[in-house]
Write an enzyme that holds these catalytic residues in place. Structure first.
Site, PDB file in Angstrom:
ATOM      1  N   HIS A 136      68.609  82.876  14.943  1.00 51.83           N
ATOM      2  CA  HIS A 136      68.423  84.501  15.055  1.00 51.83           C
ATOM      3  C   HIS A 136      68.590  84.528  16.968  1.00 51.83           C
ATOM      4  O   HIS A 136      67.766  83.777  17.697  1.00 51.83           O
ATOM      5  CB  HIS A 136      67.982  85.572  14.760  1.00 51.83           C
ATOM      6  N   ASP A 213      59.373  82.698  13.028  1.00 51.27           N
ATOM      7  CA  ASP A 213      60.215  83.733  12.379  1.00 51.27           C
ATOM      8  C   ASP A 213      60.266  83.645  10.621  1.00 51.27           C
ATOM      9  O   ASP A 213      61.065  83.182  10.682  1.00 51.27           O
ATOM     10  CB  ASP A 213      61.700  83.701  13.070  1.00 51.27           C
ATOM     11  N   GLN A 216      62.519  86.671   7.359  1.00 47.57           N
ATOM     12  CA  GLN A 216      63.474  86.499   5.958  1.00 47.57           C
ATOM     13  C   GLN A 216      62.841  85.290   5.273  1.00 47.57           C
ATOM     14  O   GLN A 216      62.990  86.040   3.657  1.00 47.57           O
ATOM     15  CB  GLN A 216      64.839  85.937   5.827  1.00 47.57           C
ATOM     16  N   LYS A 239      62.822  94.501   6.676  1.00 49.35           N
ATOM     17  CA  LYS A 239      63.210  93.654   6.095  1.00 49.35           C
ATOM     18  C   LYS A 239      63.178  93.627   4.704  1.00 49.35           C
ATOM     19  O   LYS A 239      63.070  92.711   3.746  1.00 49.35           O
ATOM     20  CB  LYS A 239      63.983  92.078   7.032  1.00 49.35           C
ATOM     21  N   CYS A 377      73.995  87.889  14.202  1.00 47.30           N
ATOM     22  CA  CYS A 377      73.385  87.305  15.384  1.00 47.30           C
ATOM     23  C   CYS A 377      73.319  86.251  15.570  1.00 47.30           C
ATOM     24  O   CYS A 377      72.053  85.585  16.048  1.00 47.30           O
ATOM     25  CB  CYS A 377      71.842  88.595  15.539  1.00 47.30           C
TER      26      CYS A 377
END
Length: 424
Positions: A136, A213, A216, A239, A377
């Site tokens: 991202h 990261d 998700q 999220k 993104c």
């Protein structure tokens, strides 16, 4: 801090029940207010369950005050709720201690905090930061900015033709100059699960720190930061069924202790004179100003909600639904699925011949099917794939096979509308 301010409510164990997406869906008021909605954009931001919405409202009604500063009872209660949220996040991630949890506005701010605080303190010209083609923009741009500022080099680990991280190529990029590896845990465009355990092992063997990261991953997989062995881990509350404006930076305590503060202001200080300022220990050193108190409270409620469903059950549900969607879509003429490697969860990106993804999403909306369309993104990944944009369907705990059927029906309707398939 007084003993009263140090008191924190005990973290109640989650209530575990059998996973039933239709029953789960009934806990999300947006679906009652929008009958017929097929929400397939959870990767961008998840809907909120009653327990989070009601819990936030009750916090504002009963317990709200600024934290850490007040000596009155209401402030003490609010402080206890805020610090209990930190404890809850630490428990959820299996951090060694709550002091390893820094509250930030979101994963983007967490990455920028590391780039701006850790980066200048530990990097020098000629050092290297490794990212992957899956990233991202939030896990690319802060490192680019840092490289331009310090004279460090950004190195990109490739993916293979199947959409998976090329581990052999990644390993070959690691040198004595590699100081940091910053990589996604689950790719936001494809849903591909990156073998981050091996990434961490390889990076540490080369003497590099690792930032993951988890935007998700946290809503979809059990995450154990100690087992992963990473140095930094970031995710966003919105999220994972929590509020917007709150996120988490996990960092090992030794790493946090070695980092200078990034932002200055109230509550991150010990003493201030015009000549000199001394700072709090981590994590408060990195939380300048009034924090998003209610956001932290809401995040803790969201983590309770997910744990109540069971993270293993969520992973199994979303992985099975992803496999079903990939199979159903790939059976349609003119539809191409973007590769995600050996394992994917929660996200399916695809193309439909003859239709721009933005047009596709607009037509889908007329059928009450909400998907994301664009570069997500991740423009460098689009360039690697030779695409301008994709359509992306992403699932949550409230998604089921009926949603996949609606997605397939919407593709067929769009193809018929543009005469791309028979009208029969």
């Amino acid at each position: 801090m007084s003993a009263l301010l140090q008191e924190r409510p005990a973290v109640a164990p989650p209530t575990r029940a059998a996973f039933d997406p239709k029953a789960v869906r009934r806990q999300f008021p947006v679906f009652a207010r929008n009958p017929g909605l097929v929400f397939l954009d959870t990767a961008a931001s998840a809907q909120k369950p009653d327990c989070v919405i009601d819990g936030l409202a009750e916090y504002y009604r009963a317990d709200y005050a600024n934290v850490h500063r007040g000596v009155y009872g209401l402030s003490a209660r609010s402080t206890a709720r805020f610090e209990a949220a930190r404890d809850r996040v630490a428990q959820f991630l299996n951090a060694a201690d709550a002091s390893e949890i820094v509250f930030v506005r979101g994963a983007t701010e967490g990455i920028n905090l590391v780039a701006q605080a850790w980066g200048p303190a530990f990097l020098k010209p000629g050092d290297q930061i490794v990212v992957s083609e899956l990233e991202h923009h939030s896990n690319i741009v802060p490192w680019q900015m840092l490289c331009h500022r310090l004279g460090t080099e950004l190195v990109v680990a490739p993916i293979d033709d199947g959409g998976a991280l090329d581990l052999a190529a990644f390993a070959g990029l690691l040198t004595s100059r590699t100081r940091l590896v910053a990589m996604t845990h689950v790719a936001n465009v494809t849903g591909g699960v990156v073998p981050v355990e091996r990434v961490v092992q390889l990076a540490h063997a080369a003497g590099a720190k690792v930032l993951l990261d988890g935007c998700q991953a946290v809503p979809r997989l059990p995450v154990d930061v100690q087992a992963l062995g990473c140095d930094f881990y970031v995710f966003s509350g919105h999220k994972c069924y929590g509020p917007t404006g709150i996120g988490v930076l996990y960092a090992r305590r030794a790493v946090l202790d070695a980092m200078p503060p990034w932002q200055g202001g109230g509550d991150m200080i010990r003493t201030v004179t015009f000549a000199e300022t001394t700072y709090q220990d981590a994590p408060q050193r990195f939380e300048a100003g009034t924090p998003d108190i209610a956001g932290a409270v809401g995040l803790a409620l969201a983590l309770d909600f997910m744990d109540g469903l069971g993270m293993d059950a969520i992973r199994e549900h979303e992985a099975a639904l992803t496999r079903h969607a990939r199979s159903a879509l790939s059976g349609l003429p003119g539809v191409t699925i973007v590769g995600a490697g050996a394992e994917s969860v929660g996200v399916v990106s695809f193309e439909v011949d003859g239709l721009h993804p933005h047009d596709l999403a607009t037509i889908f909306d007329q059928h009450d099917v909400a998907i994301r369309a664009g570069h997500h993104c991740a423009q460098p990944l689009m360039d690697r794939l030779g695409l301008v944009a994709t359509a992306r369907a992403s699932f949550g705990v409230y998604s089921d096979e009926d949603d996949v059927a609606a997605l397939v029906a919407a593709v067929r309707a769009a193809q018929r509308l543009f005469g791309l398939v028979s009208a029969r």
